[in-house]
Design a protein around this motif. Structure first.
Motif, PDB file in Angstrom:
ATOM      1  N   CYS A  24       0.858  -1.187   0.000  1.00 32.24           N
ATOM      2  CA  CYS A  24       0.000   0.000   0.000  1.00 32.24           C
ATOM      3  C   CYS A  24       0.891   1.233   0.000  1.00 32.24           C
ATOM      4  CB  CYS A  24      -0.907   0.003   1.233  1.00 32.24           C
ATOM      5  SG  CYS A  24      -1.894   1.532   1.368  1.00 32.24           S
ATOM      6  N   ARG A  29       3.822   4.132   5.991  1.00 29.39           N
ATOM      7  CA  ARG A  29       4.006   2.798   6.578  1.00 29.39           C
ATOM      8  C   ARG A  29       4.265   1.751   5.502  1.00 29.39           C
ATOM      9  NH1 ARG A  29       3.418   2.664  11.758  1.00 29.39           N
ATOM     10  NH2 ARG A  29       2.259   4.360  12.728  1.00 29.39           N
ATOM     11  N   TYR A  30       3.761   1.996   4.314  1.00 30.36           N
ATOM     12  CA  TYR A  30       3.962   1.069   3.191  1.00 30.36           C
ATOM     13  C   TYR A  30       3.697  -0.373   3.599  1.00 30.36           C
ATOM     14  CZ  TYR A  30       6.277   5.160   1.173  1.00 30.36           C
ATOM     15  OH  TYR A  30       6.561   6.431   0.702  1.00 30.36           O
ATOM     16  N   CYS A  31       2.532  -0.624   4.111  1.00 28.89           N
ATOM     17  CA  CYS A  31       2.196  -1.991   4.560  1.00 28.89           C
ATOM     18  C   CYS A  31       2.325  -2.963   3.390  1.00 28.89           C
ATOM     19  CB  CYS A  31       0.771  -2.024   5.105  1.00 28.89           C
ATOM     20  SG  CYS A  31       0.554  -1.052   6.602  1.00 28.89           S
ATOM     21  N   CYS A  41      -3.727   0.294   9.505  1.00 33.35           N
ATOM     22  CA  CYS A  41      -4.933   1.100   9.712  1.00 33.35           C
ATOM     23  C   CYS A  41      -6.179   0.245   9.833  1.00 33.35           C
ATOM     24  CB  CYS A  41      -5.105   2.080   8.554  1.00 33.35           C
ATOM     25  SG  CYS A  41      -5.277   1.286   6.950  1.00 33.35           S
ATOM     26  N   ARG A  44      -7.747  -0.822   5.188  1.00 33.80           N
ATOM     27  CA  ARG A  44      -7.269  -1.132   3.844  1.00 33.80           C
ATOM     28  C   ARG A  44      -6.699  -2.548   3.907  1.00 33.80           C
ATOM     29  NH1 ARG A  44      -7.477   3.808   1.349  1.00 33.80           N
ATOM     30  NH2 ARG A  44      -6.365   3.185  -0.525  1.00 33.80           N
ATOM     31  N   ASN A  90      -3.980   5.410  10.770  1.00 36.93           N
ATOM     32  CA  ASN A  90      -2.654   4.954  10.350  1.00 36.93           C
ATOM     33  C   ASN A  90      -1.554   5.392  11.315  1.00 36.93           C
ATOM     34  OD1 ASN A  90      -3.056   7.597   9.484  1.00 36.93           O
ATOM     35  ND2 ASN A  90      -1.652   7.400   7.769  1.00 36.93           N
ATOM     36  N   ILE A 140      -6.859   7.424   5.353  1.00 37.16           N
ATOM     37  CA  ILE A 140      -7.058   5.974   5.182  1.00 37.16           C
ATOM     38  C   ILE A 140      -8.369   5.648   4.463  1.00 37.16           C
ATOM     39  CG2 ILE A 140      -5.597   5.423   7.152  1.00 37.16           C
ATOM     40  CD1 ILE A 140      -8.213   4.811   8.712  1.00 37.16           C
TER      41      ILE A 140
HETATM   42  S1  SF4 Z   1      -2.909   3.569   4.623  1.00 36.25           S
HETATM   43 FE1  SF4 Z   1      -3.136   1.783   5.982  1.00 36.25          FE
HETATM   44  S2  SF4 Z   1      -2.616  -0.017   4.721  1.00 36.25           S
HETATM   45 FE2  SF4 Z   1      -1.850   1.816   3.654  1.00 36.25          FE
HETATM   46  S3  SF4 Z   1       0.287   1.987   4.309  1.00 36.25           S
HETATM   47 FE3  SF4 Z   1      -0.928   3.300   5.679  1.00 36.25          FE
HETATM   48  S4  SF4 Z   1      -1.448   1.991   7.442  1.00 36.25           S
HETATM   49 FE4  SF4 Z   1      -0.733   0.635   5.802  1.00 36.25          FE
END
Ligand code: SF4
Length: 367
Positions: A24, A29-31, A41, A44, A90, A140
């Motif tokens: 993402c 955070r680039y999950c 978050c 997502r 987030n 988010i």
């Molecule tokens: S918006 Fe949510 S899923 Fe996307 S990188 Fe940030 S915390 Fe992670």
């Protein structure tokens, strides 16, 4: 594989990685997600080979607030704003003042189902001048926020983002292209605070502030919640104020608000009024023109003054407008110096009221 598909609408800003995960790209955070996993978050999530937003069209509730409550003191003063949020966040702030929403895992808090059109119509019907994306962070739920914002603009309703500004460049540009005003949390001025108390990073927030101020027409105000012993040291307030004046200029209003023990920070005392007053003095001494104490009763501090002659331009008692000495063009009635902000010939008269609004209700469900 083997996970049940997670329901949601197609999300933007992600890309596949060589190792089979999906990343993402909405916030720093680039999950990186395997199928069936949710980002930090929580809202997502990866469903099959794509990312979805699980909270599109669902809200934790609607309320008509005074615009001053966002807080925005220089954007259509005295007018009502239809406020709503969804769930999740987030950042992981230990001091979160909306943790029941931001930390919601079971989305059974999301009782209201509302299309973008329904929200925009509700704003019109309730006499609101704007809609605020608040309570949790529109970062988010940006696909939903953008659709609502477009429906609002079609009806002459303006859009207000209340955000921590922890966001990547491309989605930020898309979100703020639809906004008319923003209040961005600058939670502290040290990386240590962001890292330890929010598991985040300060620098992207500063970039968002500069972006909004210099690359958009969005009216910007800033909020810093002062937490005793964590971000209220005089040297830190000095550095924060110096950065704001150097990078954003003197006209961006800065709100220093009082902390109350909440969530995982019940062992810290509430912020004394004297701390807010001292921070305000420091910021004013650095050249900022509009610095406000928040979450306390301070009619003198919460009023707006002419930067040139000192005339009280807008009096406030909590969220109530008690005096108005601006010309129809938004200048000081005494000396003619312009006051930065978005003003009309007269202030609104919404006052302090908070009026919950019910759009629709459906049986509680977990997703
Ligand atoms: S918006 Fe949510 S899923 Fe996307 S990188 Fe940030 S915390 Fe992670």
């Amino acid at each position: 594989m083997g996970n049940d598909a997670i329901e949601g609408v197609a999300a933007r800003y992600w890309h596949p990685l060589d190792d089979g995960r999906i990343q993402c790209d909405v916030c720093p955070r680039y999950c990186r997600l395997h199928d069936g996993q949710r980002g930090l978050c929580f809202v997502r999530a990866r469903s099959g080979e794509a990312l979805v937003l699980t909270t599109y069209g669902r809200s934790s509730g609607f309320c008509v607030d005074p615009i001053e409550k966002k807080p925005l003191n220089h954007f259509l003063p005295g007018t009502p704003v239809l406020s709503f949020g969804t769930a999740g966040c987030n950042l992981t702030c230990k001091f979160c003042q909306n943790w029941d929403i931001s930390k919601a895992r079971a989305l059974d808090r999301l009782q209201d189902r509302a299309s973008p059109t329904a929200i925009a119509e509700a704003a019109v019907q309730s006499g609101c001048r704007s809609v605020a994306y608040t309570y949790n962070d529109p970062t988010i739920f940006l696909e939903y926020a953008i659709d609502v914002a477009q429906a609002c603009r079609e009806r002459g309703i303006r859009n207000v983002a209340v955000s921590a500004g922890y966001m990547c460049a491309a989605p930020r540009a898309e979100l703020y292209a639809q906004m008319d005003a923003a209040n961005i949390d600058l939670k502290a001025f040290t990386e240590g605070f962001y890292r330890k108390l929010c598991t985040g990073v300060l620098q992207p927030v500063l970039e968002t502030l500069e972006y909004i101020r210099h690359e958009t027409d969005v009216w910007l105000e800033i909020t810093t919640l002062l937490i005793p012993g964590h971000n209220d040291a005089p040297a830190e307030i000095e550095q924060l104020s110096a950065w704001v004046i150097d990078h954003l200029g003197p006209d961006v209003p800065l709100h220093f608000t009082a902390f109350h023990p909440d969530y995982k920070m019940m062992d810290v005392a509430p912020t004394p009024g004297s701390t807010l007053a001292r921070a305000r003095e420091v910021a004013l001494a650095h050249g900022l023109r509009h610095v406000y104490p928040g979450n306390v009763h301070d009619e003198a501090g919460q009023s707006t003054y002419c930067h040139a002659c000192g005339t009280r331009l807008i009096g406030r008692n909590w969220y109530e407008i008690t005096a108005w000495h601006l010309t129809p063009e938004g200048a000081c009635a005494a000396c003619g110096a312009p006051c930065a902000g978005v003003f009309e010939a007269r202030p609104g008269s919404w006052g302090q009221r908070r009026m919950p609004v019910r759009l629709s209700r459906e049986p509680r469900a977990r997703i």
